[in-house]
Write an enzyme that holds these catalytic residues in place. Structure first.
Site, mmCIF file in Angstrom:
data_model
loop_
_atom_site.group_PDB
_atom_site.id
_atom_site.type_symbol
_atom_site.label_atom_id
_atom_site.label_comp_id
_atom_site.label_asym_id
_atom_site.label_seq_id
_atom_site.Cartn_x
_atom_site.Cartn_y
_atom_site.Cartn_z
ATOM 1 C CG ASP A 70 -7.186 4.511 -7.234
ATOM 2 O OD1 ASP A 70 -7.572 5.075 -6.196
ATOM 3 O OD2 ASP A 70 -7.904 4.397 -8.253
ATOM 4 N NE ARG A 95 -6.002 1.264 -9.635
ATOM 5 C CZ ARG A 95 -6.032 0.441 -8.577
ATOM 6 N NH1 ARG A 95 -7.127 -0.246 -8.286
ATOM 7 N NH2 ARG A 95 -4.948 0.298 -7.830
ATOM 8 N NE ARG A 141 -13.037 -3.341 -9.966
ATOM 9 C CZ ARG A 141 -12.415 -2.450 -9.208
ATOM 10 N NH1 ARG A 141 -11.105 -2.482 -9.083
ATOM 11 N NH2 ARG A 141 -13.097 -1.508 -8.576
ATOM 12 C CG HIS A 170 -9.860 -6.342 -5.477
ATOM 13 N ND1 HIS A 170 -9.163 -5.159 -5.340
ATOM 14 C CD2 HIS A 170 -9.889 -6.586 -6.813
ATOM 15 C CE1 HIS A 170 -8.810 -4.707 -6.526
ATOM 16 N NE2 HIS A 170 -9.228 -5.554 -7.434
ATOM 17 C CB CYS A 266 -5.339 -2.264 -0.671
ATOM 18 S SG CYS A 266 -6.874 -3.160 -0.961
#
Length: 273
Positions: A70, A95, A141, A170, A266
């Site tokens: 990612d 992550r 998140r 998000h 992103c």
């Protein structure tokens, strides 16, 4: 009558999807059963990079690291305001090395004010910067306590917004900053709680309200320089609404990267220095 618009040169940090794949269903869009075309993902990313360069913007490159699929979604890895770097702390432990890679890049590229966060936050994935505020998402998140942490470090007022739809986990999927010099945004009301919708209505009475159809193709995961708005070409309705307001939409195709739950924004961490 549409307003007169002007572009301002920007600088973005991007990371090529050299190791991009979808290994787990950690968001509503990710499906490990759908194969990823690695060559196509790279070609689409390169197109986005060239669009930025053609518009006069600077693109810095964060080197991809094996085992971090990612990492292409650089915006999740930090928030940069006035040259101050508010690092990320990811909700998913796998992550976390991305956050470390980001901070190493900033430390090696002249950024002196770095903050390693205490509370979970996913960088520009859940933070958006306007002229007057830093908007901050919560609900899926980012920990609400990170909002206050960011405000103390950045010295800018942070406004918390509650996200309620797992498809828009998000803030960067539910809201786009169109003009950061004039507090102009676009957003999807249904992605927010009733109270947060009212906050947005009060702060941005002239906001562009996006349709669910355009938001579902990542139309709000967009990047604007004040004139050009880079967004998925599939968001046709949003493109038309932007033209009506004097913006120039620039459509791109990031369909392979959408498989991982990310889009234009992103892939583009703005270096506000």
């Amino acid at each position: 009558m549409a307003r007169s618009r002007s572009a301002r040169p920007r600088r973005y940090l991007m990371c090529p999807p050299a190791h991009f794949t979808v290994t787990c269903a950690d968001n509503a869009w990710a499906d490990p059963a759908k194969p990823v075309d690695a060559a196509l993902a790279l070609a689409q990313w390169e197109q986005l990079r060239e669009v930025y360069r053609s518009l006069g913007h600077t693109v810095e490159v964060l080197a991809p690291e094996p085992g971090l699929p990612d990492m292409v979604f650089t915006a999740d890895g930090a928030l940069v305001v006035d040259g101050r770097v508010f690092g990320a702390r990811f909700a998913h432990a796998r992550r976390e090395p991305e956050a470390e890679a980001h901070l190493r890049w900033f430390a090696g590229n002249g950024f002196a004010h770095l903050h390693v966060p205490v509370h979970i936050n996913e960088g520009e994935g859940d933070f958006a910067v306007t002229a007057s505020w830093v908007l901050a998402g919560r609900g899926f998140r980012t920990n609400p306590l990170a909002h206050g942490e960011a405000q103390e470090f950045l010295g800018r007022p942070v406004v918390g917004l509650e996200l309620v739809d797992p498809c828009f986990y998000h803030l960067g999927l539910a809201l786009a900053v169109l003009d950061d010099a004039a507090d102009e945004v676009a957003y999807l009301p249904a992605a927010f709680s009733p109270g947060s919708r009212e906050v947005l209505r009060r702060l941005f009475p002239d906001a562009l309200v996006a349709s669910e159809e355009d938001a579902a193709v990542f139309g709000l995961n967009a990047v604007s320089d004040g004139l050009h708005v880079v967004l998925p070409q599939a968001a046709a309705g949003l493109c038309g609404a932007l033209r009506d307001r004097g913006f120039t939409p620039v459509g791109v195709d990031l369909s392979e990267l959408h498989k991982g739950g990310g889009g234009v924004k992103c892939c583009s961490l703005e270096l506000r220095d």
